[in-house]
Design a protein around this motif. Sequence first.
Motif, PDB file in Angstrom:
ATOM      1  N   HIS A 138      53.690  23.603  41.614  1.00  0.00           N
ATOM      2  CA  HIS A 138      53.092  22.034  41.778  1.00  0.00           C
ATOM      3  C   HIS A 138      53.743  21.093  42.720  1.00  0.00           C
ATOM      4  O   HIS A 138      53.741  19.595  42.805  1.00  0.00           O
ATOM      5  N   THR A 139      54.932  22.243  43.066  1.00  0.00           N
ATOM      6  CA  THR A 139      55.676  21.117  43.646  1.00  0.00           C
ATOM      7  C   THR A 139      55.785  20.556  45.036  1.00  0.00           C
ATOM      8  O   THR A 139      56.207  21.032  46.248  1.00  0.00           O
ATOM      9  N   ASN A 140      55.184  20.292  45.107  1.00  0.00           N
ATOM     10  CA  ASN A 140      55.188  19.566  46.249  1.00  0.00           C
ATOM     11  C   ASN A 140      54.552  17.541  46.227  1.00  0.00           C
ATOM     12  O   ASN A 140      54.112  17.316  45.152  1.00  0.00           O
ATOM     13  N   PRO A 141      54.707  17.006  47.459  1.00  0.00           N
ATOM     14  CA  PRO A 141      54.708  15.114  47.268  1.00  0.00           C
ATOM     15  C   PRO A 141      53.248  14.848  46.889  1.00  0.00           C
ATOM     16  O   PRO A 141      53.020  13.879  46.246  1.00  0.00           O
ATOM     17  N   HIS A 142      52.559  15.708  47.524  1.00  0.00           N
ATOM     18  CA  HIS A 142      51.163  15.237  47.199  1.00  0.00           C
ATOM     19  C   HIS A 142      50.934  15.258  45.560  1.00  0.00           C
ATOM     20  O   HIS A 142      49.750  14.818  44.604  1.00  0.00           O
ATOM     21  N   THR A 143      50.293  16.588  44.785  1.00  0.00           N
ATOM     22  CA  THR A 143      50.089  16.895  43.900  1.00  0.00           C
ATOM     23  C   THR A 143      51.106  16.560  42.609  1.00  0.00           C
ATOM     24  O   THR A 143      50.780  16.188  41.704  1.00  0.00           O
ATOM     25  N   ALA A 144      52.490  16.689  42.696  1.00  0.00           N
ATOM     26  CA  ALA A 144      53.252  16.436  41.561  1.00  0.00           C
ATOM     27  C   ALA A 144      54.287  14.866  41.882  1.00  0.00           C
ATOM     28  O   ALA A 144      54.841  14.540  41.497  1.00  0.00           O
ATOM     29  N   LYS A 145      52.911  13.521  42.185  1.00  0.00           N
ATOM     30  CA  LYS A 145      52.730  12.982  42.571  1.00  0.00           C
ATOM     31  C   LYS A 145      53.119  12.202  40.989  1.00  0.00           C
ATOM     32  O   LYS A 145      54.218  10.389  41.198  1.00  0.00           O
ATOM     33  N   THR A 146      52.730  12.778  40.087  1.00  0.00           N
ATOM     34  CA  THR A 146      53.722  12.094  38.674  1.00  0.00           C
ATOM     35  C   THR A 146      54.886  12.156  38.806  1.00  0.00           C
ATOM     36  O   THR A 146      55.804  11.050  38.563  1.00  0.00           O
ATOM     37  N   ALA A 147      54.901  13.315  39.005  1.00  0.00           N
ATOM     38  CA  ALA A 147      57.470  13.958  39.400  1.00  0.00           C
ATOM     39  C   ALA A 147      57.480  13.205  40.602  1.00  0.00           C
ATOM     40  O   ALA A 147      58.530  12.127  39.992  1.00  0.00           O
ATOM     41  N   SER A 148      57.288  12.719  41.302  1.00  0.00           N
ATOM     42  CA  SER A 148      57.912  11.936  42.567  1.00  0.00           C
ATOM     43  C   SER A 148      58.135  10.122  41.400  1.00  0.00           C
ATOM     44  O   SER A 148      59.381  10.278  41.787  1.00  0.00           O
ATOM     45  N   CYS A 149      57.549   9.939  41.335  1.00  0.00           N
ATOM     46  CA  CYS A 149      57.739   8.258  40.691  1.00  0.00           C
ATOM     47  C   CYS A 149      58.190   8.363  39.532  1.00  0.00           C
ATOM     48  O   CYS A 149      58.865   7.589  39.004  1.00  0.00           O
ATOM     49  N   ILE A 150      58.097   8.883  38.335  1.00  0.00           N
ATOM     50  CA  ILE A 150      59.449   9.144  37.436  1.00  0.00           C
ATOM     51  C   ILE A 150      60.369   9.069  37.801  1.00  0.00           C
ATOM     52  O   ILE A 150      61.145   8.887  37.524  1.00  0.00           O
ATOM     53  N   ILE A 151      60.852  10.527  38.857  1.00  0.00           N
ATOM     54  CA  ILE A 151      62.120  10.631  39.410  1.00  0.00           C
ATOM     55  C   ILE A 151      62.421   9.045  39.793  1.00  0.00           C
ATOM     56  O   ILE A 151      63.543   8.660  39.947  1.00  0.00           O
ATOM     57  N   ARG A 152      61.352   9.158  40.685  1.00  0.00           N
ATOM     58  CA  ARG A 152      62.311   7.501  41.076  1.00  0.00           C
ATOM     59  C   ARG A 152      62.382   6.291  40.282  1.00  0.00           C
ATOM     60  O   ARG A 152      63.313   5.879  40.580  1.00  0.00           O
ATOM     61  N   TYR A 153      61.237   6.055  39.708  1.00  0.00           N
ATOM     62  CA  TYR A 153      61.999   4.851  38.718  1.00  0.00           C
ATOM     63  C   TYR A 153      62.188   4.827  37.319  1.00  0.00           C
ATOM     64  O   TYR A 153      62.859   3.963  36.374  1.00  0.00           O
ATOM     65  N   ARG A 154      62.391   6.445  37.503  1.00  0.00           N
ATOM     66  CA  ARG A 154      63.363   6.714  35.640  1.00  0.00           C
ATOM     67  C   ARG A 154      64.243   7.589  35.349  1.00  0.00           C
ATOM     68  O   ARG A 154      64.380   8.941  35.182  1.00  0.00           O
ATOM     69  N   ARG A 155      64.805   7.556  36.915  1.00  0.00           N
ATOM     70  CA  ARG A 155      65.831   8.622  37.259  1.00  0.00           C
ATOM     71  C   ARG A 155      66.818   9.287  36.408  1.00  0.00           C
ATOM     72  O   ARG A 155      67.514   9.886  36.021  1.00  0.00           O
ATOM     73  N   ASP A 156      67.201   7.831  35.504  1.00  0.00           N
ATOM     74  CA  ASP A 156      67.767   7.820  34.459  1.00  0.00           C
ATOM     75  C   ASP A 156      67.577   9.166  33.220  1.00  0.00           C
ATOM     76  O   ASP A 156      67.994   9.535  32.431  1.00  0.00           O
ATOM     77  N   GLU A 157      66.593   8.963  33.102  1.00  0.00           N
ATOM     78  CA  GLU A 157      65.804   9.825  31.850  1.00  0.00           C
ATOM     79  C   GLU A 157      65.269  11.068  32.233  1.00  0.00           C
ATOM     80  O   GLU A 157      65.337  11.913  31.167  1.00  0.00           O
ATOM     81  N   VAL A 158      65.776  11.984  33.143  1.00  0.00           N
ATOM     82  CA  VAL A 158      65.541  12.873  33.851  1.00  0.00           C
ATOM     83  C   VAL A 158      66.769  13.503  33.678  1.00  0.00           C
ATOM     84  O   VAL A 158      67.340  13.710  34.804  1.00  0.00           O
ATOM     85  N   VAL A 159      66.572  15.089  33.337  1.00  0.00           N
ATOM     86  CA  VAL A 159      67.495  16.002  33.265  1.00  0.00           C
ATOM     87  C   VAL A 159      67.169  17.428  34.260  1.00  0.00           C
ATOM     88  O   VAL A 159      68.036  17.256  35.225  1.00  0.00           O
ATOM     89  N   ALA A 160      65.840  17.906  34.629  1.00  0.00           N
ATOM     90  CA  ALA A 160      65.707  18.622  35.079  1.00  0.00           C
ATOM     91  C   ALA A 160      63.936  18.928  35.755  1.00  0.00           C
ATOM     92  O   ALA A 160      62.878  17.947  34.811  1.00  0.00           O
ATOM     93  N   LEU A 161      64.154  19.427  36.661  1.00  0.00           N
ATOM     94  CA  LEU A 161      62.155  19.249  37.000  1.00  0.00           C
ATOM     95  C   LEU A 161      61.989  21.199  36.569  1.00  0.00           C
ATOM     96  O   LEU A 161      63.194  22.304  37.919  1.00  0.00           O
ATOM     97  N   LEU A 162      61.241  21.210  36.294  1.00  0.00           N
ATOM     98  CA  LEU A 162      60.594  22.534  35.781  1.00  0.00           C
ATOM     99  C   LEU A 162      59.568  23.625  36.023  1.00  0.00           C
ATOM    100  O   LEU A 162      58.458  23.109  37.005  1.00  0.00           O
ATOM    101  N   ASP A 163      60.378  24.537  37.699  1.00  0.00           N
ATOM    102  CA  ASP A 163      59.319  25.107  38.608  1.00  0.00           C
ATOM    103  C   ASP A 163      60.330  26.658  38.646  1.00  0.00           C
ATOM    104  O   ASP A 163      60.787  26.458  40.021  1.00  0.00           O
ATOM    105  N   GLY A 164      59.836  27.782  38.475  1.00  0.00           N
ATOM    106  CA  GLY A 164      61.204  28.918  38.631  1.00  0.00           C
ATOM    107  C   GLY A 164      60.169  29.212  40.061  1.00  0.00           C
ATOM    108  O   GLY A 164      61.430  29.744  40.858  1.00  0.00           O
ATOM    109  N   THR A 165      59.269  28.491  40.928  1.00  0.00           N
ATOM    110  CA  THR A 165      58.903  29.074  42.639  1.00  0.00           C
ATOM    111  C   THR A 165      60.128  28.112  42.996  1.00  0.00           C
ATOM    112  O   THR A 165      60.418  29.477  44.250  1.00  0.00           O
ATOM    113  N   GLN A 166      60.430  27.088  42.588  1.00  0.00           N
ATOM    114  CA  GLN A 166      61.571  26.705  43.313  1.00  0.00           C
ATOM    115  C   GLN A 166      62.911  26.387  42.984  1.00  0.00           C
ATOM    116  O   GLN A 166      63.806  25.385  43.442  1.00  0.00           O
TER     117      GLN A 166
END
Lengths: 350, 350
Positions: free
Chosen positions: A12-40
């Motif tokens: 589901h890694t697209n800007p529309h569906t994954a908006k929670t992911a996008s915003c957490i990466i944008r505003y909590r970048r320091d806490e993010v190790v990786a995004l998990l999506d085997g298709t990408q």
Amino acid sequence: MSRKLVILTEGHTNPHTAKTASCIIRYRRDEVVALLDGTQAGKTTQELLAVGGDVPVVATLDEAAGANTLLLGIAPPGGKIPGPWRAIILDAISRGMNVLAGLHDFLTDDAEFVAAAEKHGVTLTDVRKNEERTIARRVGIRDDCLRVLTVGHDCSVGKMLTSVELTNALKARGHKAKFIATGQTGIMVEGDGCPIDRVISDFVSGSVEKMILQHQQNDILIVEGQGSLVHPSYSAVTLGLLHGSLPQAMIMCYEVGRHCITGVEHVKIPPLAKIIELNEMMASLTQPSRVIGIAMNSRRVSADEAELERERVRAELGLPVCDVIRHGPDELVDAILKFKECDEWKMVSK
Amino acid sequence: MSRKLVILTEGHTNPHTAKTASCIIRYRRDEVVALLDGTQAGKTTQELLAVGGDVPVVATLDEAAGANTLLLGIAPPGGKIPGPWRAIILDAISRGMNVLAGLHDFLTDDAEFVAAAEKHGVTLTDVRKNEERTIARRVGIRDDCLRVLTVGHDCSVGKMLTSVELTNALKARGHKAKFIATGQTGIMVEGDGCPIDRVISDFVSGSVEKMILQHQQNDILIVEGQGSLVHPSYSAVTLGLLHGSLPQAMIMCYEVGRHCITGVEHVKIPPLAKIIELNEMMASLTQPSRVIGIAMNSRRVSADEAELERERVRAELGLPVCDVIRHGPDELVDAILKFKECDEWKMVSK
């Protein structure tokens, strides 16, 4: 122990569906190790979500070294956990990772997840879970606190992002401002708030009013809007929020090129001027309230097209217009501060 | 075993607070044995609630011979069980009576009530309990079914009663009509429906749409309205219902002499014409919809005053006006049938 996140968006890694992911990466970048999506796997979040720089997209939890929390990074309509994700969530739990979710389907209501979490001593957190039972009373609301609500022509147009950008810019200019989070992603970013689309409908306005009362020692509250007054599925949430937050001013958010309502694509979105009129009518029942600026989301068009659109909308509506990401939020921040300086909004008659 | 009710209103027997009791007595008279209120014992429900004839008001369950079910007869804001009622409810359970409630506080979430019910083999029913998770999709809605929604200038003005009276009168004239209950009392009267003020806000419109889809084989659906678009506490429920039921026509309900909003008395109710305008604007986003008649609740004024008010409102708004109890519902039934015969409402563009 600080939070180290691996964000799950498998399939589901697209800007529309994954908006929670996008915003957490944008505003909590320091806490993010990786995004998990085997298709990408092998790409970066920057490539897929236009945010995060070199945050890697990985295929397995083995590749997310140091992560101690699995965050479910999507917000689909109805808020269900995708079936294939169950095995991934159970795998994370078995590795001793906490799990953080904002879906309507609660982890903590799922016997298998709960049993696994107990066995491995990890914490399951459902950001949308609440027991809100407050009725709006319109008592004790301060006249000297400016409440600005982001409203929209549809859901998922950038109301949360606009609210955070405006709040941060106001703080940077030395103002005592607070972001009032009303959705699961906003709450994950801000650390407090209320998931109002999950509140029992009788208590939506009351749960928003409660937050207003809690934080009105600030000079300016920027309240995260939800849905749209013209959305056939979610307008209840929108109006409850409008009446509970009692904004003196609103920022209208819209996406350039969007013409149909998300999830109900056979329904056309009315013109922006009409939606502004509806919001002003419904917001002005007991006090003056008006739209003072337009936040355009121009992610789907070129810089040149965005500039043309910006000029067109400025001319049509006679209001400041900007894309808070592309242009920065200054034009809207100026509009808020100019509005704050006038006395118009202090003539409250609740 | 048929239901034989003793209705509990202890300390709260007035027409406003005890509206659940009033409506059950009005529409389920055959099932009612007595009303339980020790502070009013010896009177009849007719004296206290203007309904029910000789239904007695009693002080103890001993005096309600033959009753097999205790029905909690109030609907207070927030829906809490009054503290002093606990002992009465436990007494009823210990006598082998089932308990039926429509409050936000659930009997079935209360460990003491649940344990007592198990011990005595009785059933606890919470009419407001629901697991609604349907999102409104605006798909499959029939153009040949006329949907009429009762709307109001405030909560508790008679929308449910108006809806039942209109439905019964339409049926009596041979039309295939159905009352769509959306509140706890309406559900207790009709035997089906959805308690939408207890539904999670994201799913309010969807849960209403689901009922519309289920019952649109009827020619006319009369949908029970809730709250008011101008009520600061409950407008979320109202707008979700408006967009979920997609009415082609609305009946505006109001109470003569009411000027302040219930529960938020420092807020004035806007003029009726303004509230009609707001309802028509919000209902007409995707199809034409208009208010075709006015249901006045004139219980607090004399027959002469009611007649003067009726003429005044008719002249001001140019619409049929009646009190469905005092005058009977015929004028509004005629308005609905006249509207049904014109082709205006069939031009749907969802």
